[in-house]
Scaffold this active site. Structure first.
Site, PDB file in Angstrom:
ATOM      1  N   LYS A 164      -0.900   0.662  12.562  1.00  9.74           N
ATOM      2  CA  LYS A 164       0.265   0.253  12.419  1.00  9.74           C
ATOM      3  C   LYS A 164       1.243   0.047  13.735  1.00  9.74           C
ATOM      4  O   LYS A 164       1.825  -1.042  14.014  1.00  9.74           O
ATOM      5  CB  LYS A 164       1.258   0.854  11.247  1.00  9.74           C
ATOM      6  CG  LYS A 164       0.641   0.926   9.887  1.00  9.74           C
ATOM      7  CD  LYS A 164       1.054   1.555   9.039  1.00  9.74           C
ATOM      8  CE  LYS A 164       0.394   1.628   7.772  1.00  9.74           C
ATOM      9  NZ  LYS A 164       0.474   2.694   6.500  1.00  9.74           N
ATOM     10  N   GLN A 166       4.506   7.380   4.665  1.00  6.62           N
ATOM     11  CA  GLN A 166       3.067   7.276   4.711  1.00  6.62           C
ATOM     12  C   GLN A 166       2.468   8.290   3.819  1.00  6.62           C
ATOM     13  O   GLN A 166       2.858   9.656   3.693  1.00  6.62           O
ATOM     14  CB  GLN A 166       2.518   7.784   6.088  1.00  6.62           C
ATOM     15  CG  GLN A 166       1.330   7.892   6.442  1.00  6.62           C
ATOM     16  CD  GLN A 166       0.623   6.257   6.670  1.00  6.62           C
ATOM     17  OE1 GLN A 166       1.171   5.267   7.014  1.00  6.62           O
ATOM     18  NE2 GLN A 166      -0.454   5.965   5.669  1.00  6.62           N
ATOM     19  N   ASP A 190       6.859  -1.399   1.804  1.00  6.93           N
ATOM     20  CA  ASP A 190       5.480  -1.314   0.965  1.00  6.93           C
ATOM     21  C   ASP A 190       5.646  -1.788  -0.224  1.00  6.93           C
ATOM     22  O   ASP A 190       4.485  -2.075  -1.158  1.00  6.93           O
ATOM     23  CB  ASP A 190       5.312   0.268   0.805  1.00  6.93           C
ATOM     24  CG  ASP A 190       4.280   0.850   2.003  1.00  6.93           C
ATOM     25  OD1 ASP A 190       3.478   0.019   2.438  1.00  6.93           O
ATOM     26  OD2 ASP A 190       4.294   1.839   2.052  1.00  6.93           O
TER      27      ASP A 190
END
Ligand code: NAD
Length: 284
Positions: free
Chosen positions: A51, A95, A118
């Site tokens: 990322k 995460q 997300d």
């Protein structure tokens, strides 16, 4: 034919960089994604690394905020409030996996829904399921981009989604339904799963079981999207028996190099979408 997610991801990053360069001239700051990590999970470290790397390539600042395993829920909630009120932060993600002591649902819903890169919050998941424009979860969004890139029209296809998680199975089923596929969702309690997979024109396998889907379970010419990432004898393998299925499928994604790279770029694209929202720019 192999559906090359890496190639498409490279292409999307170049397009994203061009858009961000143009937007920068107007806004005078780059988009920013904040990642919260708890502990030191090795798989998470490698996802975060890509990322950050892809962020650099596209012009998105990716900031990592790491907490120790024994962090308290309220400390992260407070930190999320700081990020929520920071105007330089466009997107926030947590995460996963998190230690079991933490309540992931509460944390995800504490992220300002306009920074929920997300798309996992109740707000964005609700919008997706009501057919409204929403921030879409990165993995299913990436799968749709891949199908489109290869001109795969899913209208009227029998699609079989194996796995019903909130981050992959359920949202991809809804996105395929929105594209007029006829969708069956299978899961760990499905009886005679092969009956469903054998009828499918398109199979999305997202269960986390190495080489679960075998050649006997599918019809010739079906399209196979392998979401799984599993470690087997030191190698990364998907949820499908790729070597056997590559000969039988019309299209198939490899692991690695299929869905994974698209998950990362879709997340960055979501961050840019939120940056546009925060700066009254048109997102396209
Ligand atoms: P999850 O554990 O949350 O859900 C797994 C789902 O699979 C459940 O709904 C369960 O019912 C179903 N399942 C489990 N065993 C089954 C079986 N034997 N038969 C039928 N269904 C079964 O998993 P997830 O978060 O959706 O992830 C699934 C896989 O995809 C994992 O390997 C994960 O690492 C991978 N993943 C990859 C990406 C990517 O970018 N490529 C992104 C997210 C997840």
């Amino acid at each position: 034919m192999i559906l090359n997610g890496k190639l498409l991801a490279d292409k999307i990053i170049i397009e994203l960089k061009e858009k961000i360069n143009r937007s920068f001239l107007q806004v005078q700051r780059a988009p920013k994604l904040a990642i919260i990590q708890v502990g030191n999970n090795l798989a998470s470290n490698s996802y975060i690394k890509s990322k950050i790397l892809r962020g650099k390539q596209s012009g998105i600042l990716v900031e990592l905020h790491r907490f120790e395993d024994d962090v308290q829920q309220r400390e992260i909630l407070q930190f999320l409030e700081t990020l929520n009120s920071d105007p330089s932060v466009d997107g926030i993600i947590i995460q996963q996996p998190l230690p079991p002591s933490l309540n992931i649902k509460e944390l995800m819903n504490h992220i300002d829904y306009n920074k929920d890169a997300d798309g996992f919050s109740n707000y964005n998941a609700g919008k997706l399921f009501l057919g409204e424009t929403a921030i879409r979860p990165a993995t299913p969004f990436g799968i749709i981009l891949l199908l489109k890139e290869y001109n795969i029209n899913v209208t009227g296809l029998n699609a079989c989604v194996i796995g019903r998680s909130n981050i992959v199975g359920m949202p991809i089923a809804k996105m395929l339904l929105d594209l007029n596929a006829t969708v069956t969702i299978c899961h760990s309690k499905t009886k005679n799963l092969s009956l469903h997979t054998k009828k499918a024109d398109l199979i999305i396998c997202a269960i986390g079981q190495p080489k679960f889907l075998t050649a006997e379970m599918v019809k010739k010419g079906c399209i196979i999207i392998d979401v799984g990432i599993n470690r087997l004898e030191g190698n990364l393998v998907g949820d499908v028996d790729y070597e056997a299925l590559v000969k039988k499928a019309s299209f198939i994604t490899p692991v690695p190099g299929g869905v994974g790279p698209l998950t990362v770029v879709s997340l960055l694209s979501n961050t840019y979408q939120l940056y546009c929202l925060h700066n009254n720019l048109k997102f396209n």
